[in-house]
Design an enzyme around this catalytic site. Structure first.
Site, PDB file in Angstrom:
ATOM      1  CE  LYS A  35      -1.803  -0.806  -6.194  1.00 31.73           C
ATOM      2  NZ  LYS A  35      -2.627   0.332  -6.667  1.00 31.73           N
ATOM      3  CE1 TYR A  70      30.992  -1.864 -15.951  1.00 35.07           C
ATOM      4  CE2 TYR A  70      29.039  -1.922 -14.549  1.00 35.07           C
ATOM      5  CZ  TYR A  70      29.995  -2.579 -15.325  1.00 35.07           C
ATOM      6  OH  TYR A  70      29.939  -3.938 -15.458  1.00 35.07           O
TER       7      TYR A  70
HETATM    8  C1  LIG Z   1      -2.834   1.144  -5.526  1.00 33.31           C
HETATM    9  C2  LIG Z   1      -4.186   1.661  -5.202  1.00 33.31           C
HETATM   10  C3  LIG Z   1      -4.554   1.925  -3.872  1.00 33.31           C
HETATM   11  C4  LIG Z   1      -3.557   1.891  -2.729  1.00 33.31           C
HETATM   12  O1  LIG Z   1      -2.811   3.088  -2.776  1.00 33.31           O
HETATM   13  P1  LIG Z   1      -1.712   3.472  -1.693  1.00 33.31           P
HETATM   14  O2  LIG Z   1      -1.317   4.852  -2.085  1.00 33.31           O
HETATM   15  O3  LIG Z   1      -0.610   2.497  -1.843  1.00 33.31           O
HETATM   16  O4  LIG Z   1      -2.346   3.404  -0.356  1.00 33.31           O
HETATM   17  C5  LIG Z   1      -5.869   2.268  -3.621  1.00 33.31           C
HETATM   18  N1  LIG Z   1      -6.772   2.377  -4.632  1.00 33.31           N
HETATM   19  C6  LIG Z   1      -6.440   2.173  -5.926  1.00 33.31           C
HETATM   20  C7  LIG Z   1      -7.466   2.329  -6.977  1.00 33.31           C
HETATM   21  C8  LIG Z   1      -5.135   1.826  -6.256  1.00 33.31           C
HETATM   22  O5  LIG Z   1      -4.802   1.653  -7.543  1.00 33.31           O
END
Ligand SMILES: *Cc1c(COP(=O)(O)O)cnc(C)c1O
Length: 382
Positions: free
Chosen positions: A47, A264
């Site tokens: 994702k 800044y």
């Molecule tokens: C993002 C996500 C993962 C992966 O999680 P990590 O901690 O990056 O391994 C797995 N399952 C779901 C439902 C997620 O939203």
């Protein structure tokens, strides 16, 4: 390997920073997580453009290594994955909005339906390709049918299977903290639902969950961050290989006197005469504005972020600005640091999660915030 462009993003000579993505290390990380998941298999969570590092090259590399199941958050991400993985299974974690159906069918995406309404909606619309999964919430109060709703489907399981039910999933809220009591509570609740959904493939573990091992593993695991070399479990040594190296380019080297201030707000006053390397990466590149101020995360002591150049750790000076960050290069050996050289922001010398901690955040947020201004090099695939 088909069509894997060795570099992408902005031309190196025209960019302020570059990312080097080691696809061979990514593949080794996946193989390791797959082995740790046995007898379950590891899928790959890709994702958010594979956590910011590029979904297409990541999926192609993992597909070549034998990974056949991918998880994305949103349908449009699944459409991109389908282009490079023609026969993989692609699950969509946020389920399906009712008007989504055509896109799901065209790209053969599998929604993880997260409410009874979504299940009824999906079953009610007539379509040829109709595989779907069901997401059960066992204690996070994010997405999913609650446990009672899932158990109440017991009498309909065979019908659901006939209609295309192929996966049952839940998600752990505290897997990064192995001793947290919610882990076992969620595992027990999920086992109860699994026994009602017998014969349906199931998954519970993200990266950190894989290290809980045993009954947590179910039939499939869903690692994300650990594939990309990030820390999954708190307060333990990170066993994964570095995949992403982020570097920024020195635009100017300046010499400032003790008692002058930097950046800044003039928040940093120099305690000695200082060589400053001014570099062309800033918070618009996801290099968090707080990196230079050492914001504390949980109870950790505030730590100022560092870069790495010429074998030397160089602290950030003052606030990170939109396009530029200043580093104290005074301790680098004489004549080793030049305009045009690259300073590592994170990679083999500065751990991703240390850089993130210095900015008061986590490796996940650092990776997914990298943005579009880097030159990207993909290495390590033969
Ligand atoms: C993002 C996500 C993962 C992966 O999680 P990590 O901690 O990056 O391994 C797995 N399952 C779901 C439902 C997620 O939203």
């Amino acid at each position: 390997m088909a069509d894997l462009s060795p570099s992408s993003g902005v031309d190196a000579a025209l960019a302020g920073g570059r990312l080097t993505i080691d696809l061979a290390a990514l593949v080794r990380n996946w193989r390791k997580l797959d082995a740790l998941s046995a007898p379950a298999r590891a899928a790959a969570v890709v994702k958010a453009d594979a956590y910011g590092i590029g979904a297409s090259p990541v999926v192609q590399a993992l597909y070549s290594a034998g990974c056949r199941t991918f998880f994305v958050a949103l349908p449009h991400e699944g459409v991109e994955v389908r282009k490079v993985a023609p026969d993989a299974r692609i699950f969509v974690l946020t389920g399906a909005f009712s008007e989504d159906r055509t896109g799901f069918e065209e790209s053969r995406l599998i929604p993880l339906l997260c409410s009874l309404d979504q299940v009824r909606d999906w079953l009610g619309s007539r379509a040829q390709f109709s595989s779907f999964g069901i997401h059960v919430d066992t204690g996070m109060n994010r997405l999913g049918l609650n446990v009672a709703e899932a158990l109440a489907l017991a009498s309909e399981i065979n019908d659901l299977k006939q209609a295309g039910l192929c996966h049952l999933m839940s998600h752990l809220a505290c897997a990064d903290d192995p001793l947290h009591p919610l882990n076992a509570k969620q595992r027990k609740a999920f086992q109860g639902v699994r026994s009602v959904f017998s014969g349906v493939e199931s998954s519970l573990c993200n990266s950190a969950g894989i290290f809980l091992a045993g009954d947590y593993l179910c039939d499939m695991t869903r690692p994300g961050i650990a594939l990309y070399g990030g820390e999954a479990v708190n307060d333990t040594e990170n066993p994964m290989e570095v995949v992403v190296t982020a570097e920024t380019r020195i635009v100017q080297i300046r010499h400032a006197k003790a008692s002058e201030t930097v950046s800044y707000g003039a928040t940093t006053t120099l305690s000695r005469d200082t060589t400053i390397a001014v570099c062309a990466t800033g918070y618009a590149d996801g290099f968090n504005r707080a990196s230079g101020s050492g914001v504390s995360l949980r109870d950790a002591e505030p730590v100022v972020g560092h870069g790495f150049v010429a074998g030397t750790k160089v602290p950030i000076l003052g606030r990170v600005t939109m396009d530029l960050t200043m580093f104290d290069a005074t301790n680098a050996p004489l004549n080793t640091v030049h305009v045009g050289d690259y300073v590592e922001l994170f990679g083999k010398n500065i751990a991703l999660d240390d850089a993130a901690r210095a900015a008061g955040t986590i490796g996940y947020e650092f990776l997914t915030s990298l943005g579009r201004r880097y030159h990207r090099r993909y290495s390590g695939m033969a």
